[in-house]
Design a protein around this motif. Structure first.
Motif, PDB file in Angstrom:
ATOM      1  N   ALA A   1      -9.962   8.476   3.265  1.00  0.00           N
ATOM      2  CA  ALA A   1     -11.022   8.993   2.392  1.00  0.00           C
ATOM      3  C   ALA A   1     -11.638   7.891   1.548  1.00  0.00           C
TER       4      ALA A   1
ATOM      5  N   LYS B   1       0.812  -1.214   0.000  1.00  0.00           N
ATOM      6  CA  LYS B   1       0.000   0.000   0.000  1.00  0.00           C
ATOM      7  C   LYS B   1       0.849   1.270   0.000  1.00  0.00           C
ATOM      8  N   LEU B   2       0.191   2.364  -0.350  1.00  0.00           N
ATOM      9  CA  LEU B   2       0.828   3.682  -0.308  1.00  0.00           C
ATOM     10  C   LEU B   2       1.331   4.003   1.099  1.00  0.00           C
ATOM     11  N   GLY B   3       0.545   3.631   2.090  1.00  0.00           N
ATOM     12  CA  GLY B   3       0.919   3.898   3.475  1.00  0.00           C
ATOM     13  C   GLY B   3       0.311   2.864   4.399  1.00  0.00           C
ATOM     14  N   LEU B   4       0.256   3.194   5.696  1.00  0.00           N
ATOM     15  CA  LEU B   4      -0.247   2.262   6.711  1.00  0.00           C
ATOM     16  C   LEU B   4       0.438   0.908   6.592  1.00  0.00           C
TER      17      LEU B   4
ATOM     18  N   ALA C   1       6.125  13.004   5.214  1.00  0.00           N
ATOM     19  CA  ALA C   1       5.476  12.322   4.087  1.00  0.00           C
ATOM     20  C   ALA C   1       4.677  11.101   4.553  1.00  0.00           C
TER      21      ALA C   1
ATOM     22  N   LEU D   1       1.097  11.804   5.276  1.00  0.00           N
ATOM     23  CA  LEU D   1       0.299  11.944   4.056  1.00  0.00           C
ATOM     24  C   LEU D   1      -0.023  10.581   3.459  1.00  0.00           C
ATOM     25  N   ARG D   2       0.979   9.705   3.413  1.00  0.00           N
ATOM     26  CA  ARG D   2       0.745   8.374   2.843  1.00  0.00           C
ATOM     27  C   ARG D   2      -0.230   7.576   3.702  1.00  0.00           C
ATOM     28  N   ASP D   3      -0.022   7.649   5.014  1.00  0.00           N
ATOM     29  CA  ASP D   3      -0.886   6.868   5.915  1.00  0.00           C
ATOM     30  C   ASP D   3      -2.339   7.323   5.851  1.00  0.00           C
ATOM     31  N   VAL D   4      -2.539   8.630   5.868  1.00  0.00           N
ATOM     32  CA  VAL D   4      -3.904   9.152   6.005  1.00  0.00           C
ATOM     33  C   VAL D   4      -4.712   9.004   4.717  1.00  0.00           C
ATOM     34  N   ARG D   5      -3.998   8.815   3.585  1.00  0.00           N
ATOM     35  CA  ARG D   5      -4.697   8.871   2.294  1.00  0.00           C
ATOM     36  C   ARG D   5      -5.865   7.879   2.199  1.00  0.00           C
ATOM     37  N   VAL D   6      -5.717   6.726   2.839  1.00  0.00           N
ATOM     38  CA  VAL D   6      -6.762   5.687   2.707  1.00  0.00           C
ATOM     39  C   VAL D   6      -8.043   6.057   3.444  1.00  0.00           C
TER      40      VAL D   6
ATOM     41  N   ILE E   1      -6.177  14.642   4.932  1.00  0.00           N
ATOM     42  CA  ILE E   1      -5.302  14.595   3.757  1.00  0.00           C
ATOM     43  C   ILE E   1      -4.761  15.985   3.439  1.00  0.00           C
TER      44      ILE E   1
END
Lengths: 572, 572
Positions: free
Chosen positions: B427, B255-258, B417, B420-425, B395
């Motif tokens: 939404a 994933k992008l983050g998390l 950064a 930002l990556r973690d929080v993106r999901v 975000i």
């Protein structure tokens, strides 16, 4: 979805919005005939679609790395770069006497955007070289030009910009790197530079660094800075790369994105450098390079947005989910109103940002061709707007691109997230967007608003011209422009510069919003208010242009509220 | 900068904005005395600051991974989770009869936010368990409750939600997983589920999956869906984890983050499951869980924003760069107007989003305590707003957080950064924000706007009350609310649901904006228009609230423009 270059959009903008015909009618750009431009667009599209786009994921998955002091680039990047160089795409704007085609920046910008959509991290390299070519063309000695320019233009050698030091970022004037005369006309360069894009690679014969440093007798601040050309390998008498210079890559950054583009910490240990331009006058030469680069970075933002949009359209028109309420159902999520809003927003915003950036490129071309002050002032005024608006649009659209994909957008294999990670730096490098806004409301309004009002007049004239044929589009553009004019007058009236800076970025955004409305209106006029371009204009003007209201409230609020909270209040 | 829990802000919101006193005055929540709440906040702050925050980077650098079918969690996560469980923090809201403290969701929400700021990827695990506890408390048989609830509440076992299948995301009703009666009261569950947060771990004795599936006689769509509890290990007669169930983790997403939160593809091969709630009535039980989770996810957005803001403040007050024009110079970039604008925006937006989410929590608490329809309707109406507004704020603020750091923001080691990556999901998961907006303008306006108008009335009453004491704050809030009321009336009047959906997300954003203004005004009233809270209110109301204008233009534009462009036009 594989990338398809938006050649039709570029051609439309050239023909109907940014005035390529006017540029091509000048002596300087007489070679930019319709046939040539068409051929250039078609060939650059082919290169981008077929050669560069397949490298996008590889650069992300296999970042450039440092091995025993040597940069190893991502798989396929060397071949991709060779294709760029062999096709003559490193710089089609460079002067023919050094192997370039002398084409307008307007056309170069379209080519840069296409290459950037296909593989942003690789495209950074030719973009840096383009800036160096322009700086050398304007400021270097004939000897340096003769040795370096043919190599840079052909892509055999590449170029970098070395400004930033750990303690000197936006405040370039505080840099400490030193240059001491060697007594033979060369200088010994000492210091460490950070954030050097493509500081090294394993596919060009040489890497040429333009380095800002201070001479022993330099005064403080930006007026004590000189510019030096410091090659990785010192050219021999025949101009072939010879002895290794005393410089090295210390490390590469681990970045949020642009993994394929090595961002280096460079160490200069008495490296041999050649002065470019006059002593203590390095900032002027660097600005030549930076203004070019700022236009280029604006198009990187748009490039990523275009790639993200195509990716999102591909997903949306393929993914079946939920019950359609659309008038012409496709059975995919493309039918859903909210998805359609996201995609329409992307298309409308990309058109606006691209038109702004290409109109900046056109102003630069007209300045080059005519030398007229009006064009120079227009280009100077549009530069910070194009840079910040293009890159903020890039980030916002890539963020929407992730959202269109739903859960798949958060999975890296989908590729949507990479656009967002890659584009994020564009709002930061080549002068943060905050710096752009200070430039706009400080330096670029120092003429008392003359350049700004010239643009506002032009917008209102066009709106007037469309008032009868397209009233529902022309009227809101005219109204928003009037509001922007009032805000501009407010800005110009502020003698406290910090009051300007407090509203600088919202002011810049509002200017971009209104310019976007202007260019959409222009497109609708060119298509007589019919068809998809007019529909897109209607969407932008009815739904996005009203943001101007909120932005101007911020732009003209002054600085006091911003300083009402103390450091302790923030920590509380 | 190390995380410092914003305990003072929570206490202020509890006391002056969301009405914790009213909640504590009910019989149901009589235990939530001032002393207890203070102690809870202090202890949760300590856990978050000292135990969880140090895990944030480790989770990112060393993602959870799948080894021979077993999930290995990030270094330190097992210990971190044990501290959460042993402190009783998995669910302080759960009923005392199962080991919980029966505290209000308002207090739980503050605890969840603190844990989320400290280490978002680990916090996802107890959040999922909380939702499961609530679903079981409301819908499970006494036998299931007796076996599972004490284990879940103590954190010995963890819970997951299994809705999504590859072809069934937002359209849950199209799922295909099957449940066949085994003849002994249990069911054989077959199917594959994707995007299962914390689908497995190596630190709880058992993992309990709530799985949506279809019985053999089920009808199509959401009305044919039943809910099953499917444990990783089947509890023996004593309730201890026994035989391994027929289920497995097939893979984890990149994933992008998390990265610290394993997102699993789960395969059920005839796994034994127990029905929760009635046959074919699984969606109702799932909604209990989802509504809870939506509130929780809204606070994840705010959690990340708070972390990002603290990080940005730490950097800004340390980094020296450029010449200060500030009234009280610190010599750092904290002095620069644009940086101050970014930080002030973060602080004001976080206050607004947090107040909205906590007021939703308070409505849920009052619904629980009183059973009154008014509170139920208010909670239902606020849920999609809190979810989408909280996560979009998250975000946007984490994006600003990167920008404050300049070039360092793009370097992963900085940590900006990651937020930002973690929080993106946030939404995207628990119902994309587009789905939230459809829920708001469809289901939640199906009462003819009654719940909406009740809130608008309340906002205007408070603005009226402040009209004389704080006119410059009260008047804009009142005006914006009137505009929002008109837009609400427009929405309610649309019989074509797609016209509502076309403006749904901008309408939701506008509602969030206005609620934010309302709560800022409330804060300013509580502090008699003096001090930093009033200054922040002034900033929000003068500079951010005017965005409502542009948002409502989008909200009420209708669907036609969105469908003017065909699929071919988009591809052109």
């Amino acid at each position: 979805m594989p990338y398809r270059a938006p050649v039709t959009d570029f051609q439309f903008l050239f023909d109907h919005v940014v005035g390529l015909k006017q540029i091509a009618s000048t002596e300087r750009f007489a070679d930019a005939t319709e046939d040539v431009v068409q051929a250039i667009l078609a060939e650059a599209a082919k290169l981008s679609e077929e050669v560069l786009a397949p490298l996008q994921r590889a650069g992300d998955l296999h970042p450039a790395r440092l091995e025993n002091g040597v940069v190893r680039t991502s798989p396929g990047f060397a071949e991709g770069y060779q294709a760029v160089a062999e096709g003559g795409w490193v710089s089609i704007a460079a002067s023919p006497e050094h192997g370039g085609m002398g084409l307008p920046m307007t056309v170069t910008s379209a080519v840069n955007e296409m290459m950037g959509s296909a593989c942003l991290s690789l495209q950074v390299s030719p973009l840096m070289t383009q800036g160096q070519i322009e700086a050398l063309e304007h400021h270097a000695s004939d000897e340096i030009k003769a040795i370096y320019l043919p190599k840079l233009v052909s892509g055999a050698w590449s170029g970098t910009m070395n400004l930033t030091e750990a303690h000197a970022g936006s405040d370039v004037g505080s840099l400490r790197s030193k240059a001491e005369p060697n007594g033979d006309g060369t200088y010994a360069i000492k210091g460490q530079k950070i954030f050097i894009s493509w500081g090294d690679n394993d596919f060009t014969e040489n890497v040429c660094h333009l380095v800002l440093a201070r001479l022993p007798d330099a005064g403080p601040g930006t007026k004590g800075i000189s510019l030096f050309l410091v090659p990785k390998f010192i050219p021999d008498a025949q101009g072939a790369p010879g002895k290794a210079n005393d410089l090295k890559v210390v490390s590469l950054e681990h970045k949020l994105g642009l993994h394929g583009s090595p961002t280096a910490v460079m160490q200069y240990d008495g490296a041999t450098g050649w002065l470019v331009g006059e002593e203590h006058d390095g900032m002027r030469a660097m600005f030549t390079m930076m203004n070019n680069a700022r236009l280029g970075v604006s198009l990187q933002g748009i490039a990523a947005a275009e790639g993200a949009m195509q990716h999102a359209i591909g997903y949306a028109t393929d993914r079946a989910q939920g019950r359609s309420l659309a008038p012409n159902p496709t059975g995919t999520i493309f039918d859903h109103a909210d998805v359609r809003r996201m995609l329409t927003t992307m298309k409308a915003e990309i058109f606006a940002a691209r038109a702004i950036s290409l109109s900046l490129a056109a102003a630069i071309d007209m300045e080059t061709a005519t030398g007229a002050d009006e064009w120079r002032a227009r280009a100077a005024f549009l530069t910070p707007i194009a840079k910040a608006f293009g890159t903020e649009t890039g980030i916002a659209m890539c963020n929407i691109g992730v959202q269109v994909h739903g859960g798949m957008g958060y999975v890296e294999e989908t590729g949507a997230a990479q656009y967002l990670r890659d584009v994020r730096v564009t709002a930061i490098y080549e002068g943060t967007n905050g710096i752009q806004a200070m430039d706009l409301t400080g330096r670029k309004l120092a003429d008392g608003g003359e350049a700004a009002y010239a643009i506002l007049d032009e917008i209102e004239e066009r709106a007037e011209a469309a008032r009868h044929s397209l009233p529902e589009l022309a009227e809101p553009v005219w109204q928003a422009t009037e509001s922007l004019r009032e805000a501009t007058e407010w800005m110009v009236a502020q003698t406290d510069m910090n009051a300007r800076f407090a509203g600088a970025l919202p002011f810049l955004r509002a200017f971009g919003r209104v310019l976007g409305g202007h260019f959409h209106l222009t497109a609708a006029m060119a298509t007589e208010g019919k068809g998809p371009r007019a529909s897109l204009a209607q969407f932008y003007i009815a739904q996005l242009l009203p943001e101007t209201h909120g932005l101007l409230a911020q732009a003209t609020a002054g600085a006091d509220t911003l300083y009402a909270l103390s450091q302790e209040d923030f920590a509380a």
